[in-house]
Motif scaffolding. Structure first.
Motif, short mmCIF file in Angstrom:
data_model
loop_
_atom_site.label_atom_id
_atom_site.label_comp_id
_atom_site.label_asym_id
_atom_site.label_seq_id
_atom_site.Cartn_x
_atom_site.Cartn_y
_atom_site.Cartn_z
N THR A 1 1.65 5.29 0.40
CA THR A 1 1.53 6.83 0.14
C THR A 1 1.52 7.77 -0.60
O THR A 1 2.96 7.66 0.20
CB THR A 1 0.60 7.01 2.17
OG1 THR A 1 0.22 4.98 2.06
CG2 THR A 1 -0.41 8.14 1.84
N ARG B 1 5.20 6.71 1.01
CA ARG B 1 5.24 5.81 2.53
C ARG B 1 4.40 4.46 1.77
O ARG B 1 3.92 4.26 1.13
CB ARG B 1 4.63 6.25 3.21
CG ARG B 1 4.25 5.72 4.97
CD ARG B 1 3.43 5.99 5.79
NE ARG B 1 3.02 5.42 6.45
CZ ARG B 1 3.45 4.96 7.84
NH1 ARG B 1 3.46 5.90 8.38
NH2 ARG B 1 3.09 3.84 8.42
N VAL B 2 5.39 3.30 2.12
CA VAL B 2 5.08 1.93 1.79
C VAL B 2 4.75 1.15 2.87
O VAL B 2 5.70 0.76 4.00
CB VAL B 2 6.56 1.44 1.16
CG1 VAL B 2 6.06 0.19 0.10
CG2 VAL B 2 7.38 2.17 0.30
N ASP B 3 3.62 0.51 2.63
CA ASP B 3 2.87 -0.59 4.13
C ASP B 3 2.68 -1.68 3.16
O ASP B 3 2.35 -1.61 2.66
CB ASP B 3 2.01 0.91 4.68
CG ASP B 3 2.09 1.81 5.55
OD1 ASP B 3 2.99 1.63 6.69
OD2 ASP B 3 2.10 3.48 5.05
N HIS C 1 1.00 -1.09 0.03
CA HIS C 1 0.01 0.64 -0.50
C HIS C 1 0.45 1.73 0.34
O HIS C 1 1.83 1.45 1.02
CB HIS C 1 -0.83 -0.65 1.06
CG HIS C 1 -1.59 1.14 1.21
ND1 HIS C 1 -2.97 1.25 1.08
CD2 HIS C 1 -1.92 2.13 2.39
CE1 HIS C 1 -3.15 2.19 1.04
NE2 HIS C 1 -3.02 2.95 2.05
N GLU D 1 11.13 4.67 -0.93
CA GLU D 1 10.74 5.47 0.32
C GLU D 1 11.95 7.08 -0.02
O GLU D 1 11.57 7.92 1.10
CB GLU D 1 11.14 4.74 1.40
CG GLU D 1 10.17 3.84 1.70
CD GLU D 1 10.42 2.69 2.74
OE1 GLU D 1 9.64 2.21 3.76
OE2 GLU D 1 11.56 3.01 3.03
N TRP E 1 -3.12 7.60 -3.00
CA TRP E 1 -2.96 6.02 -2.33
C TRP E 1 -2.40 4.72 -3.95
O TRP E 1 -3.42 5.36 -4.60
CB TRP E 1 -2.74 5.62 -0.99
CG TRP E 1 -4.93 5.30 -1.29
CD1 TRP E 1 -5.80 6.01 -0.79
CD2 TRP E 1 -5.67 4.26 -2.01
NE1 TRP E 1 -6.82 5.58 -1.65
CE2 TRP E 1 -7.09 4.61 -1.65
CE3 TRP E 1 -5.18 2.99 -2.05
CZ2 TRP E 1 -7.98 3.60 -2.37
CZ3 TRP E 1 -6.96 2.53 -3.30
CH2 TRP E 1 -7.55 2.57 -2.73
N VAL F 1 11.02 -1.11 -2.26
CA VAL F 1 10.27 -0.20 -1.24
C VAL F 1 11.39 0.88 -1.12
O VAL F 1 10.83 2.04 -0.42
CB VAL F 1 10.98 -1.17 -0.12
CG1 VAL F 1 10.46 -0.28 1.06
CG2 VAL F 1 10.06 -2.49 -0.93
#
Ligand SMILES: Cc1ncc(COP(=O)(O)O)c(C=O)c1O
Ligand SMILES: [Zn+2]
Lengths: 79, 463
Positions: free
Chosen positions: A8, A68-70, A6, A63, A43, A59
């Motif tokens: 953002t 933002r990586v979740d 996910h 960043e 997102w 990733v």
């Protein structure tokens, strides 16, 4: 390996071609499952495929570009 | 166990779950963790009952349907999966009388929960007091206020509801190991329920968690794994572990079953009010699962005509130091931007709430509100509830009471609305938040003179 992420995007990064960079600079393939990008923020839910180290580089790149990586689950460390 | 299953016999046999679909990652060997070989084992297909109460799982976003299985994300859109019921079947078996004859626990509502046989992981969670709070109401200018006192649960938080449902279902799926990542309430509840049911148990915690917090889990003798790393790193690792192991990770792969347990907080309140829904409820938000399921619970009771078709306004409460949902609400957004949590309300410290967008929809649709309180207001909220109603809640309850107060003062809770505040955890677990904030005892010598002079001070201070 596959990974569901996910992302953002903050307001300042909306104009940047970040997803295009991922496609061109890294040896991964991905599909966009759902997304919502507006003037304020955005997102995107991605399924990424590639080897573990390459996904880790993606990733890190995201960043470093302020994204933002979740994990897709959201935060799972509960109270 | 006093409880005998209230489900028709056919439904118990109707297990049609299948082995968890092989996901790409589970091919990777388990790092150094002991392997539990027993993932969900394939159960022989029983004859499909004509009375199938549980239809399967359904994506909350795109409505794609799946068999009942340990799976939490839609393969197409990655939306969260929810349990899908056949309400015609439920309507034909459920009634107020039947519920009232049931056990004094969440299991009196088993017809509305995703567990098929006698629940096998059961510490009798739920059916906690609904306390009429006249003294607090008067302070806040509300006529009819109730506290749903969910500190009165087996491990003293509402998490016992969700964990009992998740693990009962997990055992039906064939899991023999329970797991979670948690700094507090969830870990306590998973460890206790696993102990009671004889399940193996893994609890993941951040390495810097205070000893006192860990004790409340360690006593039940689970395997506790402390992860060194920052908040995001711990989250990411735990999500990967959940993906690779064949364990029932209560808020990950069995989350659709887990979150259904929170619906009982709506059912109980309606039943305790004499089968009527309140006009307004205030609910704390971490991942947002509790709030969305309280909404679903009232909706189901209406659909089944167990309560009148009234309208419940649902308001959400967060701490300022972790308020991604309230911020999105205030900005008029329909999605949530993750934040880095920093608040004394540690049980609500979820920076990236999975159910955030659904919470926003529900608050707007029901004409509720969302508000936040500072750490200082949280402590004031804890004290206010204790002083006016004799209920000692944790910091999360301080958030709920602080927000209740704010909404009442702002006229967002109307004086004539029957209002319920959900108090979801006990104050004994978060005593450090009160250091220096609750006064000191009067010290006296062992003679009456000393007592009398202290009494003068007491009376002077009181007037
Ligand atoms: C005491 C307490 N209240 C409320 C919540 C909120 O739960 P949810 O994640 O369902 O929003 C939690 C979650 O950890 C909690 O521990
Ligand atoms: Zn979907």
């Amino acid at each position: 390996m596959q990974d569901r992420l996910h992302l953002t995007f903050p307001h300042e990064r909306i104009p940047d071609p970040i997803i295009c960079e991922v496609a061109k600079k890294f040896d991964v393939i991905f599909s966009i499952r759902r997304a919502n990008v507006s003037h304020e923020a955005g997102w995107m839910d991605l399924q990424l495929e590639g080897d573990e180290a390459e996904i880790e580089r993606v990733v890190q790149h995201l960043e470093s570009r302020g994204v933002r990586v979740d994990p897709i689950e959201g935060d799972i460390v509960a109270g | 166990m006093p409880h005998t299953s209230s489900l028709p016999q056919e439904a118990r046999g109707a297990q049609h779950e299948e082995r968890e679909p092989q996901e790409a990652r589970s091919a990777t060997p388990l790092l150094h963790l002991p392997t539990s070989t027993s993932g969900p084992s394939a159960t022989p297909k029983a004859e499909v009952s004509s009375m199938r109460r549980l239809k399967g799982l359904k994506c909350r976003v795109c409505s794609e349907t799946y068999e009942l299985c340990p799976k939490h994300v839609c393969e197409f859109c990655f939306g969260p999966l929810e349990v899908d019921y056949d309400y015609d079947v439920i309507a034909s078996v459920i009634s107020r009388e039947k519920i009232q004859r049931g056990p004094n626990s969440i299991w009196r509502y088993q017809d509305l929960l995703p567990v098929e046989g006698t629940p096998r992981v059961n510490l009798e969670a739920g059916f906690t007091p609904l306390v009429r709070a006249d003294r607090l109401a008067k302070r806040l200018g509300i006529k009819e206020l109730y506290i749903k006192n969910d500190t009165a649960n087996p491990t003293w938080s509402f998490k016992d509801r969700v964990v009992s449902v998740a693990l009962s279902r997990a055992v039906e799926f064939g899991f023999d190991t329970a797991a979670c990542a948690s700094t507090g309430n969830l870990a306590n509840s998973v460890a206790a329920h696993a102990a009671h049911a004889g399940l193996k148990c893994f609890v993941f915690i951040p390495a810097d968690l205070e000893v006192g917090k860990v004790m409340n889990s360690l006593i039940y003798a689970p395997h506790v794994v402390a992860v060194r790393g920052n908040y995001d790193e711990v989250n990411r690792l735990c999500s990967e572990i959940a993906d690779r192991t064949k364990w029932a990770f209560v808020n990950v792969n069995v989350r659709p079953y887990y979150s259904e347990g929170s619906k009982t907080l709506a059912y109980e309140v309606a039943e305790q009010l004499g089968w009527r829904a309140p006009d307004h409820v205030v609910v704390p938000i971490a991942s947002g699962s509790l709030l969305t399921k309280v909404h679903k619970g009232f909706g189901e009771l209406k659909k089944l005509k167990l309560i009148e078709d009234t309208h419940v306004r649902i308001s959400g409460a967060q701490a300022e130091g972790c308020s991604p949902v309230v911020q999105a609400y205030d900005q008029g957004l329909d999605f949530v931007t993750p934040v880095k949590p920093s608040t004394i309300a540690k049980s609500l410290a979820i920076g990236n709430p999975a159910d955030g967008p659904f919470v926003l929809d529900i608050i707007r649709e029901t004409k509720g509100a969302a508000a936040l309180v500072t750490d200082d207001e949280i402590v004031e909220g804890m004290k206010l509830l204790a002083e006016t109603e004799g209920i000692f809640t944790e910091t999360a309850g301080g958030v709920t009471i602080g927000v209740l107060k704010k909404l009442a003062e702002a006229g967002k809770i109307k004086p004539d609305e029957t209002t319920v505040a959900y108090i979801t955890g006990i104050g004994l677990k978060t005593q450090e938040a009160l250091a220096g904030r609750v006064g000191e005892p009067y010290q006296i010598d062992p003679n009456l003179n000393s007592f009398e002079s202290a009494l003068k001070d007491v009376l002077a201070a009181a007037s």
